[in-house]
Enzyme design. Structure first.
Site, PDB file in Angstrom:
ATOM      1  N   LYS A 115      58.240  39.696  15.251  1.00 14.06           N
ATOM      2  CA  LYS A 115      58.484  39.564  16.690  1.00 14.06           C
ATOM      3  C   LYS A 115      57.638  38.463  17.310  1.00 14.06           C
ATOM      4  CE  LYS A 115      60.623  43.908  17.885  1.00 14.06           C
ATOM      5  NZ  LYS A 115      60.683  45.089  18.727  1.00 14.06           N
ATOM      6  N   LYS A 198      67.278  42.503  10.614  1.00 14.39           N
ATOM      7  CA  LYS A 198      67.814  43.803  11.031  1.00 14.39           C
ATOM      8  C   LYS A 198      68.652  43.710  12.306  1.00 14.39           C
ATOM      9  CE  LYS A 198      64.358  45.924  13.993  1.00 14.39           C
ATOM     10  NZ  LYS A 198      64.173  47.231  14.527  1.00 14.39           N
ATOM     11  N   LYS A 201      68.719  45.870  19.202  1.00 12.38           N
ATOM     12  CA  LYS A 201      69.362  45.925  20.508  1.00 12.38           C
ATOM     13  C   LYS A 201      69.006  44.708  21.352  1.00 12.38           C
ATOM     14  CE  LYS A 201      66.942  50.032  21.479  1.00 12.38           C
ATOM     15  NZ  LYS A 201      65.551  49.894  21.017  1.00 12.38           N
TER      16      LYS A 201
END
Ligand code: AQP
Length: 332
Positions: A115, A198, A201
Site C-alpha cells: 500500500k 488481489k 474495494k
C-alpha cells in the site's frame, strides 16, 4: 468466540464476500460471533482523509456495509455487530499495544509494503501502525478464532506475537491467543484485470473488482473483460504461476459453487474461456441477486440500522472494558 471485520473503505467486493462475509451466517451457528465494521481502519486510505467529502459520506458507507452484513444473514440478536469507532477501548488499547510493538515488525508487513508503494509521496503513519489497531480489535474480546482472508494472515501472526509478548512480560494470561481461520477456497481472490494482485474495494480501476451491488449487466461486462490467456485451444486448468487469470476465475467459481477446483477442471475439459465466463456470470447472479434484494430492504430503514449499531456497541463495550481493566491491573 469468533471475530471478523470489514473496513467500510468503499463498497464491498465479492472478494470480501468470498473471503469472509459468506461464512458469517454459518459461523453464527457454531460460535458466539463478533462482527465489526472497522471504520477507523478505513481512515488509513489517504484519499478518504484528504479528499473533500460529501456530507454524511462516511455514515452512508457504514450503513451500506451494515445492510450488506444483514443481507448476508448476520443476525444482530445472535451476534454482536458494532462500529469500531463507537467503542473507545479500541483506540485506548491501540496506544498501549503501540508501546509493545517494534517498528521493524511493522515495516515487514506485506500490506504496508504494497500500500505504501501505491501511495507514492507521503504516507500517513496509520498505514504503518494499522496492524496494531487490528491486534487491539481482536485482543479486546478474548476471542479464540479470527476469520480473515489470506491477505490478513500476517497481521494475525503479529497479533499473536504482541499478545504473547505482553502475557510474557507480566507473567499473566491477560490476552487470549487467537487462532486464524482462513477458508480453503475464496480466501485469495485476485483482480480481474491484473491477477497477480488481489481484488480490492479501493482499486482505482473499477473493472478489476466485482462489487456486491453491481448490476448483472455490469457484472457480465466485467467478466467479459477479465484476463485469461492466449492458449489455443483453451486450457481451463489451475496453475497460479503459468495461468493466473484462468486460475483466479476457477477459484472464484469454486468458492461460489462450493465445488473443488479439480472437479471444475474435469467439467471444463475441451470447453472455451467463454463457457467458463458464462458459468461464472450465471453463478454470481444467482448468489448476488437475493443478497441485493435483501440489502435494499434493510438499507431503507436507517433508524433500525443505527439502533443495531447502538445496541452492538453497548454489548461490545461491556466486554472490552473487562479486558482493559485486566490489563491495567498489571500496568499500574
Ligand atoms: N482479495 C481478497 N480475497 C479474499 N479475501 C479478501 N479480503 C480482502 N481482500 C480479499 C478479506 O476481506 C476482509 C475484509 O477486508 P478489509 O475490508 O478489512 O480490508 P482489505 O483486506 O484491505 O480489503 P480490500 O477490499 O482490499 O480493502 P481496501 O481496498 O480498502 O484495502 C478481510 O478479512 C480480508 O482478508
Amino acid at each position: 468466540m469468533l471475530f471478523s471485520a470489514v473496513q467500510p473503505s468503499g463498497l464491498l467486493t465479492i472478494a470480501n464476500y468470498l473471503g469472509v462475509l459468506c461464512h458469517w451466517k454459518e459461523m453464527q451457528d457454531s460460535y458466539d460471533c463478533i462482527y465489526c465494521i472497522a471504520d477507523l481502519h478505513a481512515m488509513t486510505a489517504k484519499k478518504k482523509i484528504y479528499k473533500k467529502k460529501n456530507k454524511n459520506e462516511n455514515i452512508k458507507t457504514i450503513l451500506d456495509t451494515l445492510a450488506l452484513y444483514l443481507a448476508c444473514g448476520v443476525d444482530p440478536n445472535e451476534s454482536i455487530v458494532f462500529l469500531q469507532s463507537q467503542v473507545l477501548e479500541h483506540t485506548q488499547l491501540n496506544w498501549i499495544l503501540n508501546c509493545y510493538t517494534n517498528l521493524g515488525e511493522l515495516f515487514r508487513m506485506t500490506q504496508f509494503k504494497v500500500k505504501s508503494k501505491n501511495e507514492n509521496a507521503s504516507i500517513n503513519s496509520g498505514l504503518l501502525t494499522y496492524p496494531i489497531l487490528m491486534a487491539s480489535d481482536i485482543l479486546l474480546y478474548d476471542v479464540d478464532k479470527v476469520l480473515v482472508g489470506e491477505d490478513q494472515k500476517q497481521h494475525i501472526e503479529l497479533t499473536k506475537k504482541i499478545a504473547r509478548r505482553v502475557n510474557g512480560i507480566y507473567s499473566k494470561e491477560i490476552f487470549t491467543i487467537p487462532s486464524v481461520v482462513i477458508t480453503k477456497s475464496g480466501s485469495r481472490i485476485k483482480s480481474l484485470l491484473d491477477p497477480t494482485k488481489k481484488m480490492s474495494k479501493s482499486d482505482f480501476n473499477r473493472n478489476s473488482s466485482i462489487f456486491m451491488l453491481d448490476n448483472i449487466e455490469l457484472i457480465n461486462k466485467k467478466f467479459a473483460k477479465a484476463v485469461t490467456d492466449s492458449e489455443n485451444p483453451a486450457n481451463i486448468s489451475f496453475n497460479k504461476q503459468k495461468k493466473p487469470g484462468v486460475s483466479n476465475l476457477l477459484e472464484i467459481l469454486s468458492a461460489l459453487k462450493n465445488i473443488p477446483i479439480i472437479e471444475l477442471e474435469k467439467f471444463f475439459l475441451n470447453k472455451t474461456y467463454l463457457d467458463l465466463k458464462l458459468m461464472i456470470c450465471q453463478t454470481v447472479k444467482n448468489k448476488l441477486l437475493p443478497i441485493q434484494e435483501k440489502y435494499f430492504l434493510y438499507r431503507k430503514d436507517e433508524e433500525y440500522l443505527k439502533d443495531i449499531l447502538f445496541r452492538g456497541a453497548t454489548k461490545a463495550k461491556k466486554r472490552a472494558k473487562e479486558t482493559i481493566k485486566r490489563l491495567f491491573s498489571v500496568l499500574n
